[in-house]
Structure formats: structure tokens, C-alpha cells
Design an enzyme around this catalytic site. Structure first.
Site, short mmCIF file in Angstrom:
data_model
loop_
_atom_site.label_atom_id
_atom_site.label_comp_id
_atom_site.label_asym_id
_atom_site.label_seq_id
_atom_site.Cartn_x
_atom_site.Cartn_y
_atom_site.Cartn_z
N HIS A 100 0.84 -1.19 0.00
CA HIS A 100 0.00 0.00 0.00
C HIS A 100 0.89 1.25 0.00
O HIS A 100 1.98 1.24 0.59
CB HIS A 100 -0.92 0.02 1.23
CG HIS A 100 -1.70 -1.24 1.42
ND1 HIS A 100 -2.52 -1.76 0.44
CD2 HIS A 100 -1.76 -2.11 2.46
CE1 HIS A 100 -3.07 -2.88 0.88
NE2 HIS A 100 -2.61 -3.12 2.09
N GLU A 116 -2.73 -0.79 8.36
CA GLU A 116 -3.71 -1.76 8.80
C GLU A 116 -3.13 -2.68 9.86
O GLU A 116 -1.91 -2.80 10.01
CB GLU A 116 -4.23 -2.59 7.62
CG GLU A 116 -3.17 -3.41 6.91
CD GLU A 116 -3.66 -3.97 5.58
OE1 GLU A 116 -4.53 -3.35 4.96
OE2 GLU A 116 -3.15 -5.03 5.18
N HIS A 174 3.69 -7.45 1.62
CA HIS A 174 2.99 -8.46 2.40
C HIS A 174 2.07 -9.31 1.54
O HIS A 174 1.64 -8.91 0.46
CB HIS A 174 2.16 -7.81 3.51
CG HIS A 174 1.08 -6.89 3.01
ND1 HIS A 174 1.31 -5.56 2.70
CD2 HIS A 174 -0.23 -7.10 2.76
CE1 HIS A 174 0.19 -5.00 2.30
NE2 HIS A 174 -0.77 -5.91 2.31
N ARG A 194 -0.52 -4.66 -6.60
CA ARG A 194 -0.07 -6.06 -6.67
C ARG A 194 1.31 -6.13 -7.29
O ARG A 194 1.55 -5.63 -8.39
CB ARG A 194 -1.03 -6.90 -7.51
CG ARG A 194 -2.40 -7.08 -6.91
CD ARG A 194 -3.18 -8.18 -7.64
NE ARG A 194 -4.58 -8.12 -7.29
CZ ARG A 194 -5.53 -7.58 -8.04
NH1 ARG A 194 -5.20 -7.06 -9.22
NH2 ARG A 194 -6.78 -7.57 -7.63
#
Length: 310
Positions: A100, A116, A174, A194
Site C-alpha cells: 500500500h 492496517e 505483504h 499487486r
């Protein structure tokens, strides 16, 4: 005011399944593909949580946030949309390797930053998370491995157990491996780049889009071999703060800050409100700023989320 709950939004994902039906006794949509995400609380242009109980039934989260902010949320930061998004992830297969965008890069790329937290609700034996890079992996080494579609030697992969958690800041490479149920509490963002998708086809039978250029601008190549939190889930995440609580039968919990709301995600046990309404495993509640205490009917574990400033 009593706790406010919302109708979950169920999202098809190529890596999902039907475990939400079994683990949380959810009634999932029929005639669709695998369900990978339950969006428990969301205020976005394209997706809205809608109240599913009591006098506010049918009201969207955005309507509550814009029309009844002081009454329900109290003293809180001023933002156009509710700043937290809560999901439950059912990961039957590996998710894509992704990143992100950090705050300083997000605007340049036309996206939103996304910090997050993952809380492990259940895991299959041997299930693993890919988090950060192995020691010694440089940008050059990673780029060469990516060109060869052989990233295994670059990724820091670890097992994780029920009750453990980890903070995933923007910029951290991740991927969640298959075999996990995870509660994800995040900034209100849906920007994901991605890096690699394991040569998999999407639900439409076509390869899913990759974002190599954007990803390489976002990956923190100094983020080496991070680990899980082994104690209570306790994370400061910039805009929001998360604390795990355990309650014995008869003990109560309310908002930790006078005049401010909080969010509760129930990970174990049974809670009751003052009016006798019951809340159980997997439920997410919005506690308005003047809510009375909730009482544990059994031993309870829960995650409480609050906003940091305002």
C-alpha cells in the site's frame, strides 16, 4: 444510545471460500463465487455500511457521520468520510503479494495511504504469512527475482497463531497465505498495488492486473523480517489506536475516552447491552459516545478501536 450494528457486505475474491459461514454462522450469498471478505464497517463512495437494527435501521454510516456526528461520534477528527474500515478476511488460498502506498507517495500515484492491523482469528496448521523482506534483500536483488518470477528467497515468511496480531504500515510488502481467518482494521482506503499474483487467474479466467511500477515506488526495502505481536493486540496506527481486552463474566466495557465513540470487534465470548441485546463472535459494534457499558455474559475477548486525535 445503544450499540449500532451494520449489515456486512460480502465480497467475492478468487482466494476466498465459505469459512465465514462455518466459523461465524454467517448466512452468505448463494450462487456466487468464493467469498473472501466481509466488510463490517465501511464509508466509501462505492460501498456503504447500512444500520441493520433499531430506530436507525436503513441509515448509512456516511449519513450518521455527516448528519449526526456530534450526537453519535462526539469529539472526533474532522474528515469527509469515516476514517476506519473493518473487514474479516477468509483466506483459503494465498493472496497476492502487495503493498500500500505511504503517505508521501500516495497522492503522486492517485491512491490513498493504508495502514492496517491483522488479528489472527483462526489458522490452519502450517499456514504462513509473507511479511517484509529477508535480511540482505536489496532493491536490485528483488528486481531480479521479480523478473524471474521467483520471489520465495526474498520474502520473510512466518507462521502465525490465533490471537497474534501484526501492524502492516504503508510500504510494507505483504501477502496472507491460505488457511487464515483474519480481522483487518485499516485506514479508509482501497488502494492496493499487486507485485506478484503467483501466476494465478482471476474469477474471470484472466490474469489479474499487476502494478509493478507503482509497487517499486512504495516498497520499503529497509523493512526486514518483522515479527508478530505475541502478547495482547496493542497497536498505534497513526489515525487510530487498537487495544485488546479480556473480560470475565459480569465485567463491563464502555468507551475509554469520555465524549468519544469507539468500535468493538468481538473475537471470543458473548456480550450484552443494557437492553439485553446479545453480541457474539465476529460482531463489530459502534458504541456511540454516550453508550452505557456492555456486560460480558461469558469470558470475552475483544478488540477496541478508537481515533487518535481530534
Amino acid at each position: 444510545m445503544e450499540p449500532i450494528t451494520f449489515q456486512p457486505l460480502y465480497m467475492e475474491r478468487v482466494w476466498g471460500g465459505r469459512e465465514l459461514q462455518h466459523h461465524y454462522q454467517r448466512v452468505l450469498p448463494e450462487g456466487c463465487g468464493p467469498i473472501g471478505e466481509a466488510w463490517e464497517l465501511v464509508d466509501r463512495v462505492d460501498h456503504q455500511s447500512v444500520v441493520n437494527h433499531g430506530p436507525l435501521t436503513g441509515t448509512t454510516l456516511h449519513e450518521l457521520w455527516t448528519r449526526q456526528r456530534r450526537e453519535i461520534f462526539g469529539d472526533c477528527p474532522d474528515s469527509e468520510r469515516f476514517p476506519v474500515l473493518i473487514k474479516i478476511l477468509d483466506c483459503r488460498e494465498d493472496l497476492s503479494l502487495q503493498v500500500h502506498p505511504p503517505q508521501g507517495i500516495a497522492a503522486e500515484l492517485g491512491g490513498d495511504p493504508k495502514n492496517e492491523v491483522w488479528y489472527i482469528a483462526h489458522q490452519d496448521e502450517g499456514a504462513r504469512l509473507h511479511i517484509g523482506l529477508r535480511e540482505g534483500v536489496t532493491r536490485k536483488v528483488f528486481t531480479q527475482a521479480l523478473e524471474q518470477a521467483n520471489l520465495d528467497a526474498c520474502l520473510h515468511s512466518i507462521e502465525a497463531s490465533r490471537g497474534q496480531s501484526i501492524y502492516i504500515p504503508s510500504g510494507r510488502l505483504h501477502a496472507i497465505g491460505g488457511g487464515f481467518l483474519i480481522h483487518e482494521i485499516q485506514q479508509n482506503s482501497d488502494t492496493t498495488y499487486r507485485v506478484h499474483d503467483w501466476n494465478r487467474m482471476g474469477l474471470d479466467g484472466q490474469p489479474r492486473e499487476l502494478h509493478i511500477e507503482e509497487s517499486m515506488k512504495c516498497i520499503d526495502f529497509e523493512d526486514v523480517e518483522p515479527g508478530m505481536t505475541t502478547g495482547a493486540c496493542d497497536h498505534d496506527c497513526g489515525e487510530f489506536r487498537i487495544r485488546e481486552h479480556e473480560l470475565g463474566p459480569g465485567e463491563g466495557i464502555g468507551n475509554p475516552q469520555p465524549g468519544r465513540f469507539s468500535l468493538i470487534t468481538l473475537t471470543e465470548g458473548l456480550l450484552r447491552s443494557g437492553e439485553g441485546r446479545a453480541f457474539t463472535l465476529g460482531d463489530t459494534l459502534l458504541l456511540p459516545q454516550e453508550s452505557p457499558l456492555l456486560t460480558a455474559a461469558t469470558p470475552v475477548k475483544l478488540i477496541q478501536t478508537t481515533l487518535v486525535s481530534g
